[in-house]
Design a protein around this motif. Structure first.
Motif, PDB file in Angstrom:
ATOM      1  N   SER A  11       0.859  -1.185   0.000  1.00 37.15           N
ATOM      2  CA  SER A  11       0.000   0.000   0.000  1.00 37.15           C
ATOM      3  C   SER A  11       0.895   1.234   0.000  1.00 37.15           C
ATOM      4  N   CYS A  12       0.406   2.298  -0.605  1.00 35.11           N
ATOM      5  CA  CYS A  12       1.145   3.559  -0.600  1.00 35.11           C
ATOM      6  C   CYS A  12       0.213   4.689  -0.183  1.00 35.11           C
ATOM      7  N   ALA A  13       0.565   5.352   0.925  1.00 30.97           N
ATOM      8  CA  ALA A  13      -0.195   6.502   1.432  1.00 30.97           C
ATOM      9  C   ALA A  13       0.485   7.770   0.917  1.00 30.97           C
ATOM     10  N   VAL A  14      -0.148   8.449  -0.006  1.00 34.15           N
ATOM     11  CA  VAL A  14       0.545   9.404  -0.867  1.00 34.15           C
ATOM     12  C   VAL A  14       0.872  10.727  -0.171  1.00 34.15           C
ATOM     13  N   THR A  15      -0.067  11.305   0.572  1.00 39.49           N
ATOM     14  CA  THR A  15       0.201  12.634   1.146  1.00 39.49           C
ATOM     15  C   THR A  15      -0.265  12.809   2.579  1.00 39.49           C
ATOM     16  N   GLY A  16      -1.372  12.219   2.976  1.00 42.78           N
ATOM     17  CA  GLY A  16      -1.833  12.316   4.356  1.00 42.78           C
ATOM     18  C   GLY A  16      -2.265  13.705   4.759  1.00 42.78           C
ATOM     19  N   ALA A  35      -1.832  13.276  -8.010  1.00 41.99           N
ATOM     20  CA  ALA A  35      -2.115  12.316  -9.080  1.00 41.99           C
ATOM     21  C   ALA A  35      -0.829  11.726  -9.644  1.00 41.99           C
ATOM     22  N   THR A  36       0.150  12.572  -9.918  1.00 39.04           N
ATOM     23  CA  THR A  36       1.412  12.097 -10.494  1.00 39.04           C
ATOM     24  C   THR A  36       2.111  11.121  -9.564  1.00 39.04           C
ATOM     25  N   GLN A  37       2.210  11.495  -8.286  1.00 40.94           N
ATOM     26  CA  GLN A  37       2.906  10.602  -7.348  1.00 40.94           C
ATOM     27  C   GLN A  37       2.139   9.299  -7.132  1.00 40.94           C
ATOM     28  N   ALA A  38       0.818   9.361  -7.122  1.00 49.24           N
ATOM     29  CA  ALA A  38       0.031   8.143  -6.951  1.00 49.24           C
ATOM     30  C   ALA A  38       0.224   7.189  -8.120  1.00 49.24           C
ATOM     31  N   VAL A  39       0.142   7.708  -9.319  1.00 45.77           N
ATOM     32  CA  VAL A  39       0.305   6.863 -10.515  1.00 45.77           C
ATOM     33  C   VAL A  39       1.712   6.282 -10.569  1.00 45.77           C
ATOM     34  N   ASP A  40       2.707   7.101 -10.262  1.00 42.23           N
ATOM     35  CA  ASP A  40       4.091   6.603 -10.260  1.00 42.23           C
ATOM     36  C   ASP A  40       4.276   5.505  -9.211  1.00 42.23           C
ATOM     37  N   ALA A  41       3.650   5.663  -8.055  1.00 46.63           N
ATOM     38  CA  ALA A  41       3.752   4.640  -7.016  1.00 46.63           C
ATOM     39  C   ALA A  41       3.114   3.339  -7.465  1.00 46.63           C
ATOM     40  N   ALA A  42       1.975   3.438  -8.154  1.00 45.51           N
ATOM     41  CA  ALA A  42       1.326   2.237  -8.669  1.00 45.51           C
ATOM     42  C   ALA A  42       2.209   1.553  -9.710  1.00 45.51           C
ATOM     43  N   GLN A  43       2.805   2.338 -10.575  1.00 52.37           N
ATOM     44  CA  GLN A  43       3.684   1.760 -11.591  1.00 52.37           C
ATOM     45  C   GLN A  43       4.917   1.110 -10.968  1.00 52.37           C
ATOM     46  N   THR A  79      -4.387   4.036 -13.819  1.00 49.14           N
ATOM     47  CA  THR A  79      -3.844   2.845 -13.166  1.00 49.14           C
ATOM     48  C   THR A  79      -4.967   1.936 -12.707  1.00 49.14           C
ATOM     49  N   ASP A  80      -4.638   0.649 -12.537  1.00 53.58           N
ATOM     50  CA  ASP A  80      -5.603  -0.325 -12.040  1.00 53.58           C
ATOM     51  C   ASP A  80      -5.503  -0.487 -10.526  1.00 53.58           C
ATOM     52  N   ALA A  81      -4.684   0.308  -9.855  1.00 53.08           N
ATOM     53  CA  ALA A  81      -4.506   0.161  -8.413  1.00 53.08           C
ATOM     54  C   ALA A  81      -5.828   0.392  -7.670  1.00 53.08           C
ATOM     55  N   VAL A  82      -5.968  -0.277  -6.536  1.00 54.06           N
ATOM     56  CA  VAL A  82      -7.121  -0.070  -5.663  1.00 54.06           C
ATOM     57  C   VAL A  82      -7.019   1.323  -5.053  1.00 54.06           C
ATOM     58  N   LEU A 271      15.891  12.621   2.458  1.00 51.42           N
ATOM     59  CA  LEU A 271      14.483  12.782   2.111  1.00 51.42           C
ATOM     60  C   LEU A 271      14.147  11.959   0.881  1.00 51.42           C
ATOM     61  N   ALA A 272      13.005  11.297   0.924  1.00 56.49           N
ATOM     62  CA  ALA A 272      12.501  10.617  -0.276  1.00 56.49           C
ATOM     63  C   ALA A 272      12.003  11.676  -1.246  1.00 56.49           C
ATOM     64  N   THR A 273      12.362  11.552  -2.499  1.00 51.96           N
ATOM     65  CA  THR A 273      11.926  12.523  -3.495  1.00 51.96           C
ATOM     66  C   THR A 273      10.546  12.204  -4.058  1.00 51.96           C
ATOM     67  N   SER A 274      10.026  11.015  -3.722  1.00 49.78           N
ATOM     68  CA  SER A 274       8.696  10.629  -4.187  1.00 49.78           C
ATOM     69  C   SER A 274       8.227   9.410  -3.423  1.00 49.78           C
ATOM     70  N   CYS A 275       6.935   9.177  -3.472  1.00 51.14           N
ATOM     71  CA  CYS A 275       6.385   7.942  -2.913  1.00 51.14           C
ATOM     72  C   CYS A 275       6.911   6.726  -3.672  1.00 51.14           C
ATOM     73  N   ALA A 276       7.061   6.879  -4.973  1.00 54.28           N
ATOM     74  CA  ALA A 276       7.535   5.757  -5.790  1.00 54.28           C
ATOM     75  C   ALA A 276       8.905   5.281  -5.342  1.00 54.28           C
ATOM     76  N   GLU A 277       9.759   6.198  -4.880  1.00 53.21           N
ATOM     77  CA  GLU A 277      11.075   5.804  -4.371  1.00 53.21           C
ATOM     78  C   GLU A 277      10.930   4.837  -3.201  1.00 53.21           C
TER      79      GLU A 277
END
Length: 313
Positions: A11-16, A35-43, A79-82, A271-277
């Protein structure tokens, strides 16, 4: 579909709603950034995307459905992510505020905090000397005198209007052992049916500390209450405890949650530069442990979700 027995849901919690813009330049704030970070995390491998909204002008938390509508449908289209929408919002939101968008969107999944609690990061304010927005400092310092409210009646209401009426299933957020017993109460009352998805949370001031022993206590308590096959167990480690606790949880047969909502860092002082990282990092760890990662379709099957074709966005 191949067996999902040993597959791990990321699971990825994008911003909180806890971290503020002054804490990291990489925290997504606008609908485009979320949106960008969520899609990148799903990918990168996240099967579930846990979403909050922010005021696009100053990054403050908001429950406004009009803001959610600027990014949630875009994420679904890409994305097809939940898609998992918060019902927690923030400590400053009413229950009506927190449910406004979930009731409109009727998503496959929502988070559900299993009790009222002190929830604070107010000591973090001492470390920040340059605030980007006027709202941030009083917001963080003010947590010292606020609680997050979810009474038994609140939880019962959410289970009815979202679970029963909309077919939404839940990420049951458990910050302490007592929250597992609260969950068991609702199961015994017949208001919750499996499969359960329990998110055990460690390292938040007001909840269980990030000690490895506490992870064992939560896991063993859930086993006693629900039976090992009656639930799915996921681990959330706040801040610097993210990766060590997630690794332990995975070794114990659990699932994992990352994202900039939970930790702003990738490693010590970095620092993480993105959720995808963060998704890519935990995925590498899982691969080193010979633990395969679940796809969104596999996560849906494991959690008994209604499917992305049955949402209202």
């Amino acid at each position: 579909m191949e067996s999902t027995e040993n597959k791990v849901i990321i699971s990825c919690a994008v911003t909180g709603s806890v971290h503020t813009p002054s804490m990291s330049p990489y925290l997504p704030l606008t609908p485009d950034e979320i949106a960008t970070q969520a899609v990148d995390a799903a990918q990168a491998g996240a099967a579930i995307l846990h979403l909050h909204a922010r005021n696009p002008l100053d990054g403050s938390p908001t429950a406004d459905p009009a803001v959610f509508d600027q990014f949630v449908p875009r994420i679904r289209a890409a994305t097809d992510a939940v898609i998992n929408i918060t019902t927690g919002g923030s400590t400053r939101m009413t229950l009506e505020d927190r449910l406004a968008y979930p009731l409109k969107a009727q998503p496959e999944m929502c988070s559900l905090n299993m009790g009222s609690m002190n929830f604070s990061i107010h000591p973090a304010a001492r470390k920040i000397h340059d605030w980007r927005h006027a709202w941030e400092r009083p917001y963080i310092e003010g947590m010292e005198d606020l609680i997050f409210r979810n009474t038994f009646r609140d939880i019962k209401h959410i289970l009815k209007v979202l679970g029963e009426d909309c077919g939404t299933r839940f990420e049951f957020e458990c910050y302490d052992v007592g929250h597992l017993y609260n969950l068991a109460h609702f199961v015994d009352e017949g208001l919750i049916k499996g499969p359960l998805f329990i998110q055990a949370i460690f390292g938040i001031l007001g909840g269980l500390g990030p000690d490895p022993e506490n992870l064992y206590v939560m896991r063993s308590t859930a086993d006693r209450l629900f039976g090992r096959k009656g639930y799915r167990f996921s681990v959330l480690g706040a801040g610097r405890h993210q990766m060590p606790l997630l690794t332990m949880g995975a070794v114990m047969g659990g699932h994992v949650r990352v994202g900039l909502e939970d930790s702003l860092y990738l490693g010590k002082g970095e620092l993480a530069t993105s959720c995808a990282e963060q998704v890519r990092k935990i995925r590498r760890i899982l691969q080193e442990l010979s633990l395969p990662v679940a796809s969104p379709a596999e996560a849906r099957a494991m959690l008994g979700l209604k499917g992305s074709d049955k949402v209202a966005f």
